[in-house]
Design a protein around this motif. Structure first.
Motif, PDB file in Angstrom:
ATOM      1  N   SER A 128      32.522  25.716  15.937  1.00 21.18           N
ATOM      2  CA  SER A 128      32.331  27.043  16.511  1.00 21.18           C
ATOM      3  C   SER A 128      32.358  26.900  18.037  1.00 21.18           C
ATOM      4  CB  SER A 128      31.001  27.647  16.045  1.00 21.18           C
ATOM      5  OG  SER A 128      29.977  26.688  16.126  1.00 21.18           O
ATOM      6  N   SER A 129      32.351  28.035  18.738  1.00 19.80           N
ATOM      7  CA  SER A 129      32.342  28.031  20.206  1.00 19.80           C
ATOM      8  C   SER A 129      31.042  28.631  20.711  1.00 19.80           C
ATOM      9  CB  SER A 129      33.504  28.869  20.759  1.00 19.80           C
ATOM     10  OG  SER A 129      34.742  28.275  20.484  1.00 19.80           O
ATOM     11  N   TYR A 130      30.518  28.050  21.774  1.00 20.72           N
ATOM     12  CA  TYR A 130      29.302  28.575  22.412  1.00 20.72           C
ATOM     13  C   TYR A 130      29.502  28.613  23.919  1.00 20.72           C
ATOM     14  CZ  TYR A 130      26.846  28.729  18.027  1.00 20.72           C
ATOM     15  OH  TYR A 130      26.472  29.065  16.750  1.00 20.72           O
ATOM     16  N   GLY A 131      28.487  29.136  24.630  1.00 22.58           N
ATOM     17  CA  GLY A 131      28.620  29.271  26.078  1.00 22.58           C
ATOM     18  C   GLY A 131      29.819  30.141  26.368  1.00 22.58           C
ATOM     19  N   PHE A 132      30.729  29.637  27.167  1.00 19.10           N
ATOM     20  CA  PHE A 132      32.000  30.333  27.368  1.00 19.10           C
ATOM     21  C   PHE A 132      33.106  29.431  26.824  1.00 19.10           C
ATOM     22  CE2 PHE A 132      35.669  31.906  29.784  1.00 19.10           C
ATOM     23  CZ  PHE A 132      35.569  33.251  29.495  1.00 19.10           C
ATOM     24  N   GLY A 133      33.248  29.459  25.505  1.00 21.75           N
ATOM     25  CA  GLY A 133      34.283  28.647  24.867  1.00 21.75           C
ATOM     26  C   GLY A 133      33.983  27.162  24.844  1.00 21.75           C
ATOM     27  N   ASP A 134      32.690  26.811  24.799  1.00 22.20           N
ATOM     28  CA  ASP A 134      32.328  25.389  24.729  1.00 22.20           C
ATOM     29  C   ASP A 134      32.191  24.946  23.273  1.00 22.20           C
ATOM     30  OD1 ASP A 134      32.124  25.369  27.499  1.00 22.20           O
ATOM     31  OD2 ASP A 134      30.017  25.997  27.421  1.00 22.20           O
ATOM     32  N   LEU A 135      32.282  23.634  23.084  1.00 19.17           N
ATOM     33  CA  LEU A 135      32.101  23.062  21.748  1.00 19.17           C
ATOM     34  C   LEU A 135      30.691  23.310  21.234  1.00 19.17           C
ATOM     35  CD1 LEU A 135      33.717  19.516  22.039  1.00 19.17           C
ATOM     36  CD2 LEU A 135      34.446  21.304  20.452  1.00 19.17           C
ATOM     37  N   GLN A 136      30.566  23.440  19.938  1.00 17.01           N
ATOM     38  CA  GLN A 136      29.259  23.499  19.282  1.00 17.01           C
ATOM     39  C   GLN A 136      28.488  22.219  19.666  1.00 17.01           C
ATOM     40  OE1 GLN A 136      28.237  21.435  16.588  1.00 17.01           O
ATOM     41  NE2 GLN A 136      26.361  22.570  16.136  1.00 17.01           N
ATOM     42  N   ASP A 137      27.172  22.337  19.797  1.00 13.90           N
ATOM     43  CA  ASP A 137      26.345  21.253  20.345  1.00 13.90           C
ATOM     44  C   ASP A 137      26.557  19.874  19.713  1.00 13.90           C
ATOM     45  OD1 ASP A 137      25.211  22.825  22.215  1.00 13.90           O
ATOM     46  OD2 ASP A 137      23.232  22.976  21.263  1.00 13.90           O
ATOM     47  N   ASP A 138      26.602  19.811  18.385  1.00 15.52           N
ATOM     48  CA  ASP A 138      26.718  18.500  17.736  1.00 15.52           C
ATOM     49  C   ASP A 138      28.080  17.869  18.017  1.00 15.52           C
ATOM     50  OD1 ASP A 138      24.140  18.670  16.512  1.00 15.52           O
ATOM     51  OD2 ASP A 138      25.018  20.114  15.116  1.00 15.52           O
ATOM     52  N   TRP A 139      29.099  18.713  18.090  1.00 17.11           N
ATOM     53  CA  TRP A 139      30.421  18.194  18.467  1.00 17.11           C
ATOM     54  C   TRP A 139      30.395  17.726  19.921  1.00 17.11           C
ATOM     55  CZ3 TRP A 139      34.243  15.894  16.512  1.00 17.11           C
ATOM     56  CH2 TRP A 139      34.766  16.240  15.266  1.00 17.11           C
ATOM     57  N   PHE A 140      29.747  18.522  20.755  1.00 13.29           N
ATOM     58  CA  PHE A 140      29.677  18.177  22.181  1.00 13.29           C
ATOM     59  C   PHE A 140      29.043  16.792  22.351  1.00 13.29           C
ATOM     60  CE2 PHE A 140      27.722  18.236  26.384  1.00 13.29           C
ATOM     61  CZ  PHE A 140      28.792  18.628  27.163  1.00 13.29           C
ATOM     62  N   GLU A 141      27.969  16.565  21.590  1.00 11.03           N
ATOM     63  CA  GLU A 141      27.247  15.288  21.715  1.00 11.03           C
ATOM     64  C   GLU A 141      27.998  14.120  21.096  1.00 11.03           C
ATOM     65  OE1 GLU A 141      23.218  15.794  20.276  1.00 11.03           O
ATOM     66  OE2 GLU A 141      22.983  17.451  21.704  1.00 11.03           O
ATOM     67  N   ASN A 142      28.852  14.420  20.135  1.00 13.11           N
ATOM     68  CA  ASN A 142      29.528  13.328  19.401  1.00 13.11           C
ATOM     69  C   ASN A 142      31.032  13.254  19.654  1.00 13.11           C
ATOM     70  OD1 ASN A 142      27.398  12.069  17.649  1.00 13.11           O
ATOM     71  ND2 ASN A 142      27.107  14.219  17.155  1.00 13.11           N
ATOM     72  N   LEU A 143      31.512  14.011  20.605  1.00 16.97           N
ATOM     73  CA  LEU A 143      32.968  14.078  20.813  1.00 16.97           C
ATOM     74  C   LEU A 143      33.567  12.696  21.119  1.00 16.97           C
ATOM     75  CD1 LEU A 143      35.303  16.148  20.833  1.00 16.97           C
ATOM     76  CD2 LEU A 143      35.050  16.264  23.327  1.00 16.97           C
ATOM     77  N   GLU A 144      32.778  11.868  21.818  1.00 19.45           N
ATOM     78  CA  GLU A 144      33.296  10.543  22.200  1.00 19.45           C
ATOM     79  C   GLU A 144      33.565   9.642  20.996  1.00 19.45           C
ATOM     80  OE1 GLU A 144      30.827   8.932  25.252  1.00 19.45           O
ATOM     81  OE2 GLU A 144      31.523  10.427  26.709  1.00 19.45           O
ATOM     82  N   LEU A 145      32.972   9.990  19.883  1.00 16.33           N
ATOM     83  CA  LEU A 145      33.255   9.273  18.632  1.00 16.33           C
ATOM     84  C   LEU A 145      34.762   9.259  18.358  1.00 16.33           C
ATOM     85  CD1 LEU A 145      31.026   8.426  16.347  1.00 16.33           C
ATOM     86  CD2 LEU A 145      32.012  10.319  15.105  1.00 16.33           C
ATOM     87  N   LEU A 146      35.404  10.352  18.707  1.00 18.18           N
ATOM     88  CA  LEU A 146      36.844  10.459  18.424  1.00 18.18           C
ATOM     89  C   LEU A 146      37.665   9.442  19.217  1.00 18.18           C
ATOM     90  CD1 LEU A 146      37.440  14.338  18.213  1.00 18.18           C
ATOM     91  CD2 LEU A 146      36.885  12.734  16.387  1.00 18.18           C
ATOM     92  N   ASP A 147      37.111   8.958  20.344  1.00 22.74           N
ATOM     93  CA  ASP A 147      37.825   7.945  21.137  1.00 22.74           C
ATOM     94  C   ASP A 147      37.927   6.620  20.378  1.00 22.74           C
ATOM     95  OD1 ASP A 147      38.099   9.731  23.213  1.00 22.74           O
ATOM     96  OD2 ASP A 147      36.224   9.108  24.163  1.00 22.74           O
ATOM     97  N   GLU A 148      37.035   6.457  19.409  1.00 23.43           N
ATOM     98  CA  GLU A 148      37.015   5.188  18.663  1.00 23.43           C
ATOM     99  C   GLU A 148      37.877   5.228  17.400  1.00 23.43           C
ATOM    100  OE1 GLU A 148      33.023   3.442  18.230  1.00 23.43           O
ATOM    101  OE2 GLU A 148      32.372   5.020  19.599  1.00 23.43           O
TER     102      GLU A 148
END
Ligand SMILES: Cc1cc2nc3c(=O)[nH]c(=O)nc-3n(C[C@H](O)[C@H](O)[C@H](O)COP(=O)(O)O)c2cc1C
Length: 161
Positions: free
Chosen positions: A52-72
């Motif tokens: 989902s989107s929050y703030g002004f088009g920001d990632l949902q909190d759990d995605w925001f905190e774990n996005l770097e996982l995708l780098d691995e």
């Protein structure tokens, strides 16, 4: 057929509900990004990332905190589709914009699942590029026909996965 993995982030349960609906339609496995590990991704070659989107088009909190996982994750030769959940009534100027934050993380993948506006009247969205949404976008609260929209999308991506 190899199974699809859906990784979702959801604050009030809406993206979770849509993800579960998609999982049923596509016989996919489903993971909350809040608890997901690299090893969960490593078992699959086909992915749906849902936020989902929050703030002004920001990632949902759990995605925001774990996005770097995708780098691995080695996404080489993998297939990815995106799903965005948002609210058109109040957020027509950033509708599902958070989806765009996934793009730098999934460079070079077989990227599928782009959609038409299909009746949605947006003002602006970072997820709307070259006349298409970069994934499935769902106005969960405002669209009483969201299930039909999602079902149609599931049928269309099934072929490409
Ligand atoms: C403070 C706040 C900000 C929001 N910002 C956006 C936004 O920028 N774009 C959008 O499409 N939806 C926005 N929304 C709507 C949510 O994305 C929507 O309610 C969604 O269904 C929540 O899904 P979830 O329960 O899976 O987190 C916002 C909602 C709130 C409460």
């Amino acid at each position: 057929m190899e199974k699809i993995a859906i990784f979702f982030g959801s604050s009030s349960g809406n993206t979770k509900e849509v993800s579960e609906f998609i999982a049923k339609k596509l016989d996919a496995d489903i993971f909350d990004i809040k608890d997901a590990k690299v090893a969960d991704f490593d078992k699959y070659t086909k992915f749906i990332l849902a936020t989902s989107s929050y703030g002004f088009g920001d990632l949902q909190d759990d995605w925001f905190e774990n996005l770097e996982l995708l780098d691995e994750i080695n996404f080489k030769e993998k297939t990815v589709a995106l799903v965005g959940i948002g609210g058109l009534a109040r957020h027509a100027d950033s509708f599902c914009s958070a989806l765009v934050d996934f793009l730098p993380k999934i460079k070079g993948v077989n990227f599928i699942g782009q959609t038409e506006l299909d009746g949605y009247e947006i003002k602006k969205s970072s997820a709307f590029i070259n006349g298409k949404f970069i994934g499935l976008c769902v106005d969960f609260k405002g669209d009483k026909n969201w299930q039909t929209r999602v079902e149609k999308w599931c049928k269309s991506v099934k072929e490409s996965f």
